[in-house]
Each structure stands twice: as C-alpha cells, then as structure tokens.
Design a protein around this motif. Structure first.
Motif, PDB file in Angstrom:
ATOM      1  N   GLY A 224       9.086  20.296  -9.483  1.00  0.00           N
ATOM      2  CA  GLY A 224       9.140  20.799 -10.844  1.00  0.00           C
ATOM      3  C   GLY A 224       9.420  19.752 -11.902  1.00  0.00           C
ATOM      4  N   LYS A 225       9.674  18.496 -11.496  1.00  0.00           N
ATOM      5  CA  LYS A 225       9.963  17.443 -12.461  1.00  0.00           C
ATOM      6  C   LYS A 225       8.662  16.879 -13.031  1.00  0.00           C
ATOM      7  CE  LYS A 225      11.758  12.714 -12.772  1.00  0.00           C
ATOM      8  NZ  LYS A 225      12.305  11.563 -12.005  1.00  0.00           N
ATOM      9  N   GLU A 226       8.581  16.835 -14.354  1.00  0.00           N
ATOM     10  CA  GLU A 226       7.400  16.311 -15.024  1.00  0.00           C
ATOM     11  C   GLU A 226       7.494  14.788 -15.101  1.00  0.00           C
ATOM     12  OE1 GLU A 226       4.741  17.766 -18.840  1.00  0.00           O
ATOM     13  OE2 GLU A 226       6.893  18.150 -18.788  1.00  0.00           O
ATOM     14  N   ILE A 227       6.480  14.107 -14.589  1.00  0.00           N
ATOM     15  CA  ILE A 227       6.459  12.645 -14.592  1.00  0.00           C
ATOM     16  C   ILE A 227       5.330  12.181 -15.494  1.00  0.00           C
ATOM     17  CG2 ILE A 227       6.197  10.567 -13.185  1.00  0.00           C
ATOM     18  CD1 ILE A 227       7.159  12.210 -10.797  1.00  0.00           C
ATOM     19  N   TYR A 228       5.672  11.446 -16.529  1.00  0.00           N
ATOM     20  CA  TYR A 228       4.654  10.946 -17.452  1.00  0.00           C
ATOM     21  C   TYR A 228       3.968   9.725 -16.843  1.00  0.00           C
ATOM     22  CZ  TYR A 228       6.686  14.118 -20.813  1.00  0.00           C
ATOM     23  OH  TYR A 228       7.126  15.261 -21.450  1.00  0.00           O
ATOM     24  N   ILE A 229       2.649   9.769 -16.798  1.00  0.00           N
ATOM     25  CA  ILE A 229       1.903   8.720 -16.101  1.00  0.00           C
ATOM     26  C   ILE A 229       1.005   7.904 -17.029  1.00  0.00           C
ATOM     27  CG2 ILE A 229       1.959   9.866 -13.856  1.00  0.00           C
ATOM     28  CD1 ILE A 229      -0.831  10.952 -14.425  1.00  0.00           C
ATOM     29  N   ALA A 230       0.714   8.389 -18.242  1.00  0.00           N
ATOM     30  CA  ALA A 230      -0.143   7.630 -19.149  1.00  0.00           C
ATOM     31  C   ALA A 230      -0.066   8.197 -20.553  1.00  0.00           C
ATOM     32  CB  ALA A 230      -1.590   7.647 -18.666  1.00  0.00           C
ATOM     33  N   ALA A 231      -0.362   7.353 -21.527  1.00  0.00           N
ATOM     34  CA  ALA A 231      -0.488   7.778 -22.920  1.00  0.00           C
ATOM     35  C   ALA A 231      -1.772   7.181 -23.475  1.00  0.00           C
ATOM     36  CB  ALA A 231       0.717   7.322 -23.740  1.00  0.00           C
ATOM     37  N   VAL A 232      -2.678   8.049 -23.888  1.00  0.00           N
ATOM     38  CA  VAL A 232      -3.952   7.610 -24.452  1.00  0.00           C
ATOM     39  C   VAL A 232      -3.842   7.710 -25.968  1.00  0.00           C
ATOM     40  CG1 VAL A 232      -6.434   8.002 -24.534  1.00  0.00           C
ATOM     41  CG2 VAL A 232      -5.159   8.453 -22.428  1.00  0.00           C
TER      42      VAL A 232
ATOM     43  N   GLU B 146       0.805  -1.216   0.000  1.00  0.00           N
ATOM     44  CA  GLU B 146       0.000   0.000   0.000  1.00  0.00           C
ATOM     45  C   GLU B 146       0.842   1.272   0.000  1.00  0.00           C
ATOM     46  OE1 GLU B 146      -3.226   0.113  -0.434  1.00  0.00           O
ATOM     47  OE2 GLU B 146      -3.224  -2.056  -0.607  1.00  0.00           O
ATOM     48  N   GLY B 147       2.171   1.127  -0.047  1.00  0.00           N
ATOM     49  CA  GLY B 147       3.029   2.293  -0.224  1.00  0.00           C
ATOM     50  C   GLY B 147       3.430   3.026   1.032  1.00  0.00           C
ATOM     51  N   TYR B 148       3.304   2.384   2.224  1.00  0.00           N
ATOM     52  CA  TYR B 148       3.639   3.079   3.457  1.00  0.00           C
ATOM     53  C   TYR B 148       5.134   3.399   3.562  1.00  0.00           C
ATOM     54  CZ  TYR B 148      -1.026   2.352   5.322  1.00  0.00           C
ATOM     55  OH  TYR B 148      -2.389   2.395   5.525  1.00  0.00           O
ATOM     56  N   PHE B 149       5.956   2.641   2.853  1.00  0.00           N
ATOM     57  CA  PHE B 149       7.396   2.873   2.932  1.00  0.00           C
ATOM     58  C   PHE B 149       7.892   3.791   1.822  1.00  0.00           C
ATOM     59  CE2 PHE B 149       6.901  -1.503   4.745  1.00  0.00           C
ATOM     60  CZ  PHE B 149       7.101  -1.131   6.054  1.00  0.00           C
ATOM     61  N   TYR B 150       6.975   4.231   0.974  1.00  0.00           N
ATOM     62  CA  TYR B 150       7.365   5.122  -0.113  1.00  0.00           C
ATOM     63  C   TYR B 150       7.178   6.577   0.316  1.00  0.00           C
ATOM     64  CZ  TYR B 150       6.931   0.952  -3.059  1.00  0.00           C
ATOM     65  OH  TYR B 150       7.071  -0.291  -3.597  1.00  0.00           O
ATOM     66  N   HIS B 151       8.138   7.395  -0.028  1.00  0.00           N
ATOM     67  CA  HIS B 151       8.014   8.832   0.183  1.00  0.00           C
ATOM     68  C   HIS B 151       8.393   9.526  -1.113  1.00  0.00           C
ATOM     69  CE1 HIS B 151       7.281   8.681   4.508  1.00  0.00           C
ATOM     70  NE2 HIS B 151       8.155   7.698   4.545  1.00  0.00           N
ATOM     71  N   ASN B 152       7.557  10.493  -1.498  1.00  0.00           N
ATOM     72  CA  ASN B 152       7.789  11.228  -2.737  1.00  0.00           C
ATOM     73  C   ASN B 152       7.897  10.277  -3.924  1.00  0.00           C
ATOM     74  OD1 ASN B 152       7.806  13.594  -1.220  1.00  0.00           O
ATOM     75  ND2 ASN B 152      10.015  13.499  -0.897  1.00  0.00           N
TER      76      ASN B 152
ATOM     77  N   LYS C 103       7.442   2.590 -10.376  1.00  0.00           N
ATOM     78  CA  LYS C 103       7.285   3.777  -9.536  1.00  0.00           C
ATOM     79  C   LYS C 103       8.382   4.789  -9.868  1.00  0.00           C
ATOM     80  CE  LYS C 103       9.734   1.794  -5.532  1.00  0.00           C
ATOM     81  NZ  LYS C 103       9.959   0.453  -6.052  1.00  0.00           N
ATOM     82  N   GLN C 104       8.004   6.051  -9.799  1.00  0.00           N
ATOM     83  CA  GLN C 104       8.919   7.139 -10.133  1.00  0.00           C
ATOM     84  C   GLN C 104       9.127   8.032  -8.924  1.00  0.00           C
ATOM     85  OE1 GLN C 104      10.393   7.627 -13.201  1.00  0.00           O
ATOM     86  NE2 GLN C 104       9.467   5.713 -13.939  1.00  0.00           N
ATOM     87  N   SER C 105      10.339   8.561  -8.788  1.00  0.00           N
ATOM     88  CA  SER C 105      10.646   9.495  -7.704  1.00  0.00           C
ATOM     89  C   SER C 105      10.127  10.877  -8.063  1.00  0.00           C
ATOM     90  CB  SER C 105      12.153   9.553  -7.459  1.00  0.00           C
ATOM     91  OG  SER C 105      12.645   8.311  -7.022  1.00  0.00           O
ATOM     92  N   ILE C 106       9.507  11.517  -7.090  1.00  0.00           N
ATOM     93  CA  ILE C 106       8.972  12.862  -7.288  1.00  0.00           C
ATOM     94  C   ILE C 106      10.032  13.888  -6.888  1.00  0.00           C
ATOM     95  CG2 ILE C 106       7.239  14.514  -6.503  1.00  0.00           C
ATOM     96  CD1 ILE C 106       5.374  12.103  -6.042  1.00  0.00           C
TER      97      ILE C 106
END
Length: 297
Positions: free
Chosen positions: A252-260, A122-128, A246-249
């Motif tokens: 100002g960094k643009e993170i691509y999440i999907a392509a339709v 569930e991502g409890y150990f993930y930050h940013n 998973k990507q690090s946040i």
C-alpha cells in the motif's frame, strides 16, 4: 635431468635397434606422438613407462636418467646424481604445483567475486525493492527498441505476499495540484515476482503508456492525460527526473519513480525527491509536471 639429452639418447637407442617411433610406441604401450615428444625433449615419459621403455631399449634406469651409456665405474656416481636430480625435480615440481594452486585460487576468487558482483548488480540480493534501471542488458535494450528511447525503466522485485501493482500519475500546473489518474491493478503474480516496468509519455496521444516486463509475458496499459495534448513539442522543453536510490516496497505504500516535466522557458535541474517533498515551490515555474508513482499490494 636434461630432457633434451635424454630425448636424443632414446632416439639413438631406438635407431640402433632399427625401430620406428611407431614400433617403439606399440611396444611401450603409448602413441607415436608421445615417443616423438620424448625424443624432441618436449617432455619425459610418464613414470609408469620407465621400466618397459628401458627393457625395450636395453638400457638401465640409471642410463635412462643420465641420457648416455654408463661404464661400470660410472654407475655408482651416476646413481647418486640421478637420485639428487629426482629430488631437485620433485622440489621444483612441488614449487610449481604450489604456484599453480595459488594462481587457480586467485582465479577462482576473482571469478567468484565477479559472479557475486553481477548478482548484486542485477538485484539478486534485493527483496521487495524498486529502483531505476539505467543499466543496459538484453531485456532493457529490447524494451527501449520496442517502445522508444524516452521510456523510463524501473526494476522491481517482490516476494509472494504481493499480487498486484498500480501506477498513478499526478498532474501539476505551475506547482498546483490538478488531478490524478490510475492505471488500475496489474497482476504480478506470474513469473519470477520481479521484472521491469516501463513508463512512456505519449505526448501526441495524451497518454502515459505502462509496460510491465515479467517472466512469461508483457502487460501494457494506458493512462489518459488529456492536457498532454496541449504540449507543443517544438516550443516546450521536456525532461524526466528519475528515482535516485532503491526504495523498499511495503504493501500500500506509494513509491514515486519519475517526474515528467515540460515548460516553455526551460526546466530547472530538479531531483525527484525535491519535487515530491515540495511540489508547489519547486514546480512554480514549470508549466506542467506529471508525478508518477507505483503501489504494490
């Protein structure tokens, strides 16, 4: 010690004295159910009840352990047998206790491992971090029910340095960049600094709908893409390429999440990474592609 034999002995001595189970229980200071269990050989009395039980029944402790009346000549031999029996039972009890402790430790370890795995899942150990959310839980199920099964879900978690987020949609036709549209800033300062982001292409209205599910509420927005209205769903294939890892946040960094993507002649199995790295080549045979990104600040 033979529990069944001792139980029958207790019952016999009780009856000799004309007592009911309830009367014996009252004199010894236990419940009548306990006496019933003793007499059926289900269990032995507690050690603390031995002395009083023997006194009430008019028997010795040796006779209690033996489960029978003892003549004077039998008492020394039976005393030795009783001592050895207590020692054997103690050893068996110790072995059982060790087994019980081992089983409990295994169960605790398994429960702890499962809890850690669930927290990791569930991502409890993930930050940013941000990642595609294909897992089914109540929140995801509710979102898919509310906004439609074609809603693409992304999970994110940020620390207190991040206050706002922005969704951007870039439009490509036949691999050529056309334009980009933005959702504007969305306040993510409330709640637990994390939640779900849903992206839903609304082909009929020519928009991308954005749905932010954060603790304390839901924020929605729309990004107008007029060219989507030209899609004829009965003639176009339609697919979504998702964030694969998973990507690090970073601010100002643009993170691509999907392509339709849509195309009259079908669509190849392109990964999101392939599209981001070389859209002009990968999308050359694709009528339309909308590349969706998120930026946290």
């Amino acid at each position: 010690m033979d529990q069944t034999k001792i139980g029958k002995y207790i019952a016999g001595k009780r009856k000799e004295r004309g007592m009911t189970q309830a009367e014996l229980a009252e004199l010894v200071g236990v419940s009548d159910k306990s006496v019933s269990k003793w007499e059926r050989g289900v269990c032995l009395p507690d050690v603390s009840n031995y002395t009083e039980l023997c006194r009430v029944l008019g028997i010795t402790l040796n006779e209690f352990f033996a489960g029978e009346d003892l003549t004077p000549e039998k008492i020394p031999v039976q005393a030795e047998d009783n001592i050895l029996g207590v020692i054997r039972n103690s050893r068996k009890g110790a072995k059982r206790l060790k087994k019980v402790i081992a089983v409990l430790l295994i169960l605790l370890l398994a429960a702890g491992s499962f809890s850690v795995w669930m927290m990791y899942r569930e991502g409890y150990f993930y930050h940013n971090k941000v990642m595609s959310y294909g897992k089914i839980n109540k929140t995801a199920a509710d979102m898919l029910t509310s906004y439609g099964s074609n809603t693409h879900l992304v999970w994110y978690k940020v620390d207190s340095d991040y206050k706002i987020a922005e969704i951007t949609v870039r439009e490509y036709r036949r691999g050529k960049y056309v334009t980009k549209k933005s959702s504007g800033n969305v306040d993510i300062i409330t709640g637990a600094k994390g939640g779900l982001l849903g992206i839903r292409p609304d082909l009929g209205n020519g928009t991308f709908e954005t749905i932010w599910e954060i603790e304390g509420g839901t924020a929605t927005g729309r990004i107008d893409i007029p060219s989507i209205k030209t899609w004829k769903r009965e003639r176009y294939a339609f697919t979504v390429s998702e964030l694969e890892k998973k990507q690090s946040i970073q601010k100002g960094k643009e993170i691509y999440i999907a392509a339709v993507m849509a195309g009259r002649k079908g669509i190849g199995g392109f990964s999101l990474n392939d599209i981001v790295k070389n859209p002009s080549y990968v999308l050359s045979d694709t009528d339309s592609c909308y590349l969706v990104s998120v930026t946290f600040r």
